[in-house]
Design an enzyme around this catalytic site. Structure first.
Site, PDB file in Angstrom:
ATOM      1  N   ARG A  20      18.795 -73.144   8.790  1.00  0.00           N
ATOM      2  CA  ARG A  20      17.345 -72.013   9.553  1.00  0.00           C
ATOM      3  C   ARG A  20      17.581 -70.989   9.408  1.00  0.00           C
ATOM      4  O   ARG A  20      16.321 -70.038   8.781  1.00  0.00           O
ATOM      5  CB  ARG A  20      16.543 -73.372  10.300  1.00  0.00           C
ATOM      6  CG  ARG A  20      15.055 -73.153  10.375  1.00  0.00           C
ATOM      7  CD  ARG A  20      14.233 -72.580   8.956  1.00  0.00           C
ATOM      8  NE  ARG A  20      14.729 -73.916   8.391  1.00  0.00           N
ATOM      9  CZ  ARG A  20      14.241 -73.193   7.149  1.00  0.00           C
ATOM     10  NH1 ARG A  20      13.764 -72.663   6.300  1.00  0.00           N
ATOM     11  NH2 ARG A  20      14.220 -74.452   6.128  1.00  0.00           N
ATOM     12  N   LYS A  54       2.326 -52.218  11.126  1.00  0.00           N
ATOM     13  CA  LYS A  54       1.814 -53.567  11.268  1.00  0.00           C
ATOM     14  C   LYS A  54       3.254 -54.457  10.992  1.00  0.00           C
ATOM     15  O   LYS A  54       2.960 -55.188  10.129  1.00  0.00           O
ATOM     16  CB  LYS A  54       0.426 -53.718  10.681  1.00  0.00           C
ATOM     17  CG  LYS A  54      -0.322 -53.064  11.274  1.00  0.00           C
ATOM     18  CD  LYS A  54      -1.211 -53.023   9.913  1.00  0.00           C
ATOM     19  CE  LYS A  54      -2.918 -52.203  10.834  1.00  0.00           C
ATOM     20  NZ  LYS A  54      -3.430 -51.758   9.532  1.00  0.00           N
ATOM     21  N   LYS A 112      -4.674 -40.409  14.519  1.00  0.00           N
ATOM     22  CA  LYS A 112      -5.232 -41.292  13.989  1.00  0.00           C
ATOM     23  C   LYS A 112      -7.075 -41.393  14.538  1.00  0.00           C
ATOM     24  O   LYS A 112      -6.674 -40.683  15.278  1.00  0.00           O
ATOM     25  CB  LYS A 112      -4.784 -42.936  14.968  1.00  0.00           C
ATOM     26  CG  LYS A 112      -4.018 -43.166  13.478  1.00  0.00           C
ATOM     27  CD  LYS A 112      -3.153 -44.427  13.684  1.00  0.00           C
ATOM     28  CE  LYS A 112      -3.779 -45.636  13.043  1.00  0.00           C
ATOM     29  NZ  LYS A 112      -4.135 -45.526  12.077  1.00  0.00           N
ATOM     30  N   GLU A 121      -5.675 -38.658   9.718  1.00  0.00           N
ATOM     31  CA  GLU A 121      -5.832 -39.715   9.939  1.00  0.00           C
ATOM     32  C   GLU A 121      -8.115 -39.270   9.381  1.00  0.00           C
ATOM     33  O   GLU A 121      -7.913 -38.411  10.857  1.00  0.00           O
ATOM     34  CB  GLU A 121      -6.531 -41.125  10.555  1.00  0.00           C
ATOM     35  CG  GLU A 121      -7.470 -42.591  10.016  1.00  0.00           C
ATOM     36  CD  GLU A 121      -7.231 -43.520  10.539  1.00  0.00           C
ATOM     37  OE1 GLU A 121      -6.629 -44.043  10.630  1.00  0.00           O
ATOM     38  OE2 GLU A 121      -8.148 -43.312  11.460  1.00  0.00           O
ATOM     39  N   ASP A 170      -8.965 -42.470   5.794  1.00  0.00           N
ATOM     40  CA  ASP A 170      -9.198 -43.484   5.452  1.00  0.00           C
ATOM     41  C   ASP A 170     -10.583 -44.773   5.179  1.00  0.00           C
ATOM     42  O   ASP A 170     -11.603 -44.135   5.572  1.00  0.00           O
ATOM     43  CB  ASP A 170      -9.246 -43.825   7.698  1.00  0.00           C
ATOM     44  CG  ASP A 170      -9.623 -45.188   8.214  1.00  0.00           C
ATOM     45  OD1 ASP A 170      -8.493 -45.733   7.672  1.00  0.00           O
ATOM     46  OD2 ASP A 170      -9.929 -46.116   9.231  1.00  0.00           O
TER      47      ASP A 170
END
Length: 281
Positions: A102, A137, A169, A199, A220
């Site tokens: 597994r 992410k 950002k 950004e 963005d």
């Protein structure tokens, strides 16, 4: 040909996953049912079409429990797979095979799913010259493997962590009091090998950023019309990265605006696992 990750990087992740699964007492089912001397010949095979990534995870999971095992790879990471295609075979103590099964399949299925989704995005923008890239992410603890899987699918990697590059950002801009002070401070402190990206969320911020010569500007959630305007405004002076609102139905149109890079968080946060099985041969 995809350059494989060194075992040194994969083994600790595989070892931790095995320890999680084996717990405090090991594989109770195999200990109860399978004779200690039993051996098992097995194959790993694709059950769905896709792109392979992470075959070494299966090899190392088995090797942790049966160091003498003969694992024969019959495919390479980055290969396009057909249903039923045999990826590898091995012959080893049955208890080791069953305990490692597994862990190896979880990691290989996860990584192959990422590679498969990445390939779909790469194919969707074929001929435009746009590069499909990932984001941060990622699943905690699996970032290096998941970013490797993106490469297996034909994508490229964005920064690996906060220490790779300066990426200003929207919240950094807010904390600094605007685009100009944020970029000026970044430029004053960045080493000569450190790239600076910012950004922006509109053409006004883009116009403010351009004179300060960032290496990359992330657009963005721009509309297609504004993406085209941004490309015209920059005229090739800076790399433009489109981000936000990207999926397989929109990515081609975004690529055709003239941006050079499209970042897609879904590559790692929303990729379904690829169904790969292990069966007695």
């Amino acid at each position: 040909m995809i350059t494989p990750l060194p075992d040194l990087l994969i083994a600790p992740i595989v070892r931790a996953a095995l320890a999680e699964d084996l717990g405090r007492a090991g594989d109770l089912t195999s200990q109860a049912c399978v004779p200690a001397e039993a051996r098992l010949s097995v194959i790993w095979a694709a059950r769905r079409p896709g792109v392979l990534a992470g075959l070494d995870c299966a090899r190392l999971a088995l090797a942790e429990l049966a160091p003498e095992v003969g694992f024969i790879a019959l495919a390479d990471d980055g290969d396009t797979l057909s249903p039923g295609q045999v990826l590898a075979r091995a012959e080893a103590p049955a208890r080791a095979v069953l305990a490692a099964e597994r862990t190896g399949l979880n990691l290989m299925g996860r990584l192959s799913g990422i590679a498969t989704l990445t390939r779909a995005y790469v194919d969707a923008v074929a001929g435009t010259g746009v590069r499909i890239t990932d984001t941060r992410k990622t699943t905690p603890g699996l970032r290096q493997l998941e970013k490797y899987a993106v490469r297996c699918g034909g994508g490229v990697n964005h920064r690996f962590g906060l220490d790779d590059a300066i990426l200003i950002k929207d919240n950094h801009v807010a904390a600094c009091g605007g685009v100009r002070p944020a970029l000026e401070r970044a430029r004053a402190t960045a080493g000569h090998l450190v790239k600076v990206e910012i950004e922006v969320d509109g053409l006004d911020q883009l116009a403010e950023a351009l004179p300060l010569s960032p290496d990359v500007i992330m657009l963005d959630n721009f509309s297609l019309a504004d993406l085209r305007k941004a490309v015209a405004m920059t005229a090739g002076r800076v790399t433009l990265e489109a981000s936000g609102g990207v999926d397989l139905t929109t990515v081609r149109a975004i690529a055709e605006t003239g941006v050079q890079v499209i970042s897609v968080g879904a590559l790692t946060h929303s990729a379904p696992g690829l169904d790969i099985g292990l069966d007695a041969a």
